[in-house]
Design a protein around this motif. Structure first.
Motif, mmCIF file in Angstrom:
data_model
loop_
_atom_site.group_PDB
_atom_site.id
_atom_site.type_symbol
_atom_site.label_atom_id
_atom_site.label_comp_id
_atom_site.label_asym_id
_atom_site.label_seq_id
_atom_site.Cartn_x
_atom_site.Cartn_y
_atom_site.Cartn_z
ATOM 1 N N HIS A 61 -1.004 -7.243 1.035
ATOM 2 C CA HIS A 61 -1.946 -6.428 0.276
ATOM 3 C C HIS A 61 -2.440 -5.246 1.111
ATOM 4 N N LEU A 117 -0.713 -3.618 3.400
ATOM 5 C CA LEU A 117 0.364 -2.627 3.354
ATOM 6 C C LEU A 117 0.435 -1.961 1.987
ATOM 7 N N ALA A 118 0.281 -2.752 0.933
ATOM 8 C CA ALA A 118 0.406 -2.224 -0.432
ATOM 9 C C ALA A 118 -0.708 -1.216 -0.718
ATOM 10 N N GLY A 147 -2.217 0.727 1.380
ATOM 11 C CA GLY A 147 -1.903 1.988 2.046
ATOM 12 C C GLY A 147 -0.773 2.718 1.359
ATOM 13 N N SER A 148 0.084 1.965 0.689
ATOM 14 C CA SER A 148 1.269 2.537 0.073
ATOM 15 C C SER A 148 0.952 3.171 -1.276
ATOM 16 N N ASN A 149 0.193 2.480 -2.106
ATOM 17 C CA ASN A 149 -0.149 3.000 -3.437
ATOM 18 C C ASN A 149 -1.353 2.234 -3.988
ATOM 19 N N GLY A 180 -0.432 5.701 5.937
ATOM 20 C CA GLY A 180 -0.610 4.377 5.358
ATOM 21 C C GLY A 180 0.676 3.748 4.868
ATOM 22 N N GLY A 181 0.601 2.445 4.606
ATOM 23 C CA GLY A 181 1.708 1.741 3.984
ATOM 24 C C GLY A 181 2.729 1.148 4.933
ATOM 25 N N ARG A 182 2.739 1.636 6.163
ATOM 26 C CA ARG A 182 3.779 1.189 7.079
ATOM 27 C C ARG A 182 3.199 1.003 8.477
ATOM 28 N N ALA A 210 4.559 -0.008 -5.062
ATOM 29 C CA ALA A 210 4.179 0.338 -3.688
ATOM 30 C C ALA A 210 5.449 0.748 -2.956
ATOM 31 N N ASP A 235 6.376 1.547 -0.048
ATOM 32 C CA ASP A 235 6.728 1.060 1.287
ATOM 33 C C ASP A 235 7.105 -0.422 1.301
ATOM 34 N N LEU A 236 6.861 -1.117 0.201
ATOM 35 C CA LEU A 236 7.198 -2.541 0.153
ATOM 36 C C LEU A 236 8.576 -2.730 -0.472
#
Ligand SMILES: Nc1ncnc2c1ncn2[C@@H]1O[C@H](COP(=O)(O)OP(=O)(O)OP(=O)(O)O)[C@@H](O)[C@H]1O
Ligand SMILES: [Mg+2]
Lengths: 342, 268
Positions: A213, A215-216, A218-220, A285-287, B95, B97-98
Motif C-alpha cells: 500500500h 508503494l501504491a 506513491g504510485s497513484n 514516489g512509487g518505487r 498503480a 509501479d506495481l
C-alpha cells in the motif's frame, strides 16, 4: 473454450532473458556496483592503508543512526513525500528523554529510568511524526512545507526546554555502557539494533500488505483511494514510523555520545535523503527499497574514509555526493519519462 | 434476490452539479441482471458522471439510486464494491509501479495463512497464480508477471483493469470505454468476456463511442444527452442512425416535444 489455452505456457517460457533484463534495470544493482567500484578503487589507490583504516565496524557504527533514519525516510519518499524535520525531531526526542533522566538520577540513573527515557524518546518521535502525517494527509499542505515547519518548531521547542544549552547528565551510564559501547559477539549493539530495524522494515516493505500500500500510494493515490484503501490513515502511519525511528535515533545518539547535541543535527535530513535517493528510491514516489538505502548510506561513508586514506581533502566528499545525487535524480527522471512515452 | 423482470440497478432523477456545470439534470438509468447495457452519449453528456454516482465515487446532489429494488447511498467506491458493484475507470486507476498481480488485488490482497498472514505478509504466489488465470480468460499474455504495469502496452494495462473488475464483481460492472486502447484481437476478447460475464447473471454497463460495437455486444442501449436520459432502446431493433440521432438530438421533434416519438423516456 479457446480463451484459456496458450497464455499459461507463454508466461514462463522466456523468463530467463526477462530476468536478466530486469536485473539490469534494478536500481540497487547499479548503486551496489558504484559502492563496490569505490571500495576497489580505494583499495588499489592505497593498498596497504585502506583496509586497516577502513574499519568496517567503525563505519557501521557511524552509519547506524543514519541507517535507522534512512529506513523511515525510504517509506516517506516512496509515498512521494519527504521529511525534512528528522534532525529536529531527533533532538526534541533526545531533549525530552534527557530532561526526564536529569531529574531521575542523571548519569547514575538506574535501569527503570533508562527504560522510561527510551519510551519517552520513542513516544515524542512517534507523536510528532503522526501529527505531521495527519497534516500531510489532509492534502492541503505539501509534505515539504509541513516538515519544514516541523523542523523549525521541534528545534524551537527543544531550545526552549533547555535554554539552547545541551544539559549535563542527559544519558545514564547504564545506557551508554550497554547500547552505546557494548558489543555482542564482537559486534556493537548499535549496529545490531540498526541491522534488526533495517531487516524488519525491509521485509515489511517488500513482503507485506502495508508495504504494498505504501508503494501504491506513491504510485497513484487516486487509484488506491478507489480501491478502498485509507490513504490518509496510511500516510499518518508512514510519517509516524519516520518519527518513531527518529526517536530511536535519539536513543542511539544519547547512548553513544551521552549528550543531546542540539546544534548538531541540522544536516541529518540532507544526509538521509541523499542516501535514500542514491539507493534508487524515486523522489516521485512509487518505487524504492530499504536495501537500496543501506547501500546509499554506505557510499558517503566509504567515500569519506577513502578520501582520507588517499590524502584528498575530505570536503571533496560533499562535492562528490552532491554531484552523484543530482545525477541520480536526473536518471530517475529520464527513466520515468521514457516509461510514460511507451 | 431479484426477480427476472425487476431492475438490478436503477437511477431515478439523479442530479449532479460541479459548481455551475450541471453534469446530470435528473438522469434516469435502468439495468437488469444478466444484461449488457450500453450507455452512450456525446462527449460531456454526463456518462462518466452518472457511472461515478452509480459506483459510489460521487454522491448525487439529488434523486435516488436503487440496488435490487432498495434505495442505496454508497459511502464510497469500496462500499459499492462490497455490494458487488465494480468499475473499470476511464483512466484505468492502476498503480503503474506495481505489477499486474498486485494491481489485480489492490485493496484485496491475499495473505499467507497463520502467523505470517496475521502480520500482513502477502501470499504473492497465490496472487500470481490467480492473476494468470484471470488474464488468460481475457486472452492476455503477460510475459513477465513481476514487471510493473507501466511497462505493459496500453491494451495490456486496460486488460488488467478489466480483469480486476471481472474477477470480483457479482452484481454490476461498469466499464468506461474498456476497449478504447485495444487492438482488434483484444477488443474481441474483452467483448467476449463482457458477454460471458453477463451470462453469469451479472449486469454489465458499457460506455462506448463505438456504435457498431455497442450494437453488437449490448442487449439494450440507454442514451444520455445534456445530463438526461433521452432514449432507452433494444439493440436488436435499432440502427446506428437512430443512435446518433438520439445522441445529437437531431431526431428530436421541434418545439415543445423534446424527445423523438420512439423514445419511451420523455424528459420533462
Ligand atoms: N470533476 C468535475 N468538475 C467539474 N466539471 C466536471 C467534472 N466532471 C465532469 N464535469 C463536467 O460534467 C460534464 C459531464 O462530464 P462527463 O465526464 O460525465 O461526460 P462524459 O459523457 O463521460 O464525456 P466523455 O465521452 O468525454 O467521457 C462535462 O461538462 C464536464 O466538463
Ligand atoms: Mg467519460
Amino acid at each position: 473454450m479457446t480463451a484459456g489455452t496458450g497464455p499459461l505456457a507463454d508466461v514462463t517460457s522466456d523468463s530467463v532473458p526477462q530476468w536478466l533484463r530486469r536485473a539490469a534495470g534494478v536500481n540497487e544493482l547499479w548503486t551496489f556496483v558504484i559502492l563496490v567500484a569505490l571500495v576497489v578503487f580505494f583499495s588499489i589507490a592505497a593498498p596497504d592503508k585502506f583496509f586497516t583504516v577502513f574499519d568496517l565496524t567503525q563505519i557501521a557504527v557511524n552509519a547506524a543512526i543514519y541507517l535507522v533514519l534512512g529506513v523511515g525516510m525510504t517509506y516517506v519518499v516512496i509515498t512521494a513525500g519527504i521529511d525534512l524535520s528528522i534532525g529536529s525531531v531527533l533532538v526534541l526526542a533526545a531533549v525530552a528523554a534527557a530532561e526526564y533522566n536529569i531529574h531521575h538520577g542523571g548519569a547514575t540513573a538506574g535501569w527503570a529510568t533508562v527504560a522510561v527515557c527510551v519510551l519517552i524518546a520513542l513516544a515524542v518521535g512517534t507523536g510528532w511524526g503522526a501529527l505531521q502525517g495527519a497534516i500531510v494527509a489532509t492534502g492541503k499542505v505539501p509534505p515539504l512545507i509541513v516538515t519544514l515547519g516541523g523542523l523549525g518548531a521541534a528545534l524551537g521547542l527543544a531550545e526552549l526546554a533547555t535554554g539552547g544549552q545541551d544539559p549535563a547528565g542527559a544519558a545514564a551510564a547504564d545506557l551508554q555502557n550497554s547500547l552505546g559501547y557494548g558489543k555482542v559477539l564482537g559486534i556493537p549493539w548499535l549496529v545490531v539494533l540498526a541491522a534488526v530495524v533495517t531487516v524488519a522494515f525491509g521485509l515489511v516493505l517488500g513482503t507485506t500488505r502495508f508495504g504494498t500500500h505504501t508503494l501504491a500510494i506513491g504510485s497513484n493515490p487516486a487509484a488506491v483511494r478507489r480501491a478502498g484503501i485509507g490513504v490518509g490513515g496510511h500516510l499518518v502511519k508512514v510519517y509516524a514510523l519516520m518519527g518513531l525511528l527518529a526517536g530511536l535515533g535519539a536513543v542511539m545518539w544519547l547512548a553513544s555520545y551521552g549528550t543531546t547535541s542540539i546544534a548538531g543535527h541540522s544536516t541529518d535530513n540532507l544526509k538521509v535523503i541523499t542516501a535514500v535517493v542514491l539507493g534508487g528510491t524515486s523522489l516521485f514516489g512509487g518505487r524504492g527499497s530499504v536495501l537500496g538505502t543501506v547501500i546509499g548510506v554506505f557510499i558517503p561513508a566509504v567515500l569519506n574514509t577513502g578520501l582520507i586514506v588517499i590524502g584528498v581533502q575530505q570536503y571533496w566528499q560533499d562535492v562528490a555526493v552532491g554531484v552523484v545525487l543530482v545525477a541520480a535524480v536526473y536518471v530517475d527522471q529520464l527513466r520515468r519519462r521514457a516509461r510514460e512515452r511507451s | 434476490m431479484v426477480s427476472p423482470g425487476e431492475p438490478l440497478l436503477e437511477a431515478r432523477g439523479v442530479v449532479k452539479r460541479f459548481g455551475h456545470v450541471r453534469a446530470l439534470q435528473g438522469a434516469d438509468f435502468t439495468a437488469h441482471p444478466g444484461e449488457v447495457v450500453a450507455l452512450i452519449g456525446d462527449n460531456g453528456a454526463g456518462k462518466s458522471t452518472l457511472v461515478n454516482v452509480l459506483s459510489g465515487v460521487l454522491a448525487p446532489d439529488g434523486g435516488e439510486v436503487l440496488l435490487a429494488g432498495a434505495p442505496v447511498r454508497f459511502s464510497g467506491p469500496q462500499d459499492a464494491r462490497r455490494q458487488g458493484v465494480e468499475t473499470v475507470y476511464q483512466d484505468l486507476s492502476l498503480a503503474p509501479d506495481l505489477d499486474a498481480a498486485a494491481n489485480l488485488y489492490l485493496g484485496r490482497e491475499l495473505l499467507r495463512s497463520g502467523l505470517l498472514g496475521r502480520l500482513g505478509v502477502l501470499d504473492r504466489a497465490a496472487m500470481r497464480r490467480e492473476a494468470v488465470g484471470a488474464f488468460a480468460e481475457l486472452g492476455v499474455v503477460l510475459k513477465d508477471l513481476t514487471a510493473p504495469v507501466a511497462s505493459l502496452s496500453g491494451g495490456q494495462r486496460q486488460s488488467v483493469a478489466v480483469a480486476r473488475a471481472v474477477a470480483f464483481a457479482n452484481r454490476v460492472i461498469f466499464m468506461d470505454e474498456p476497449t478504447a486502447a485495444l487492438g482488434v484481437v483484444q477488443r474481441a476478447r474483452v467483448l467476449e468476456t463482457v458477454r460471458r460475464v453477463a451470462d453469469r447473471g451479472i449486469c454489465v454497463v458499457l460506455i462506448s463511442h463505438n456504435m457498431p460495437e455497442v450494437l453488437s455486444v449490448s442487449d439494450r442501449i440507454e442514451v444520455l444527452r445534456l445530463g438526461r436520459r433521452v432514449a432507452s432502446l433494444t439493440a436488436a431493433d435499432t440502427t446506428i442512425e437512430e443512435l446518433v440521432g438520439a445522441m445529437t438530438g437531431s431526431l428530436d421533434q421541434p418545439a415543445d416535444a423534446p424527445a423523438s416519438a420512439w423514445s419511451p423516456e420523455e424528459p420533462r
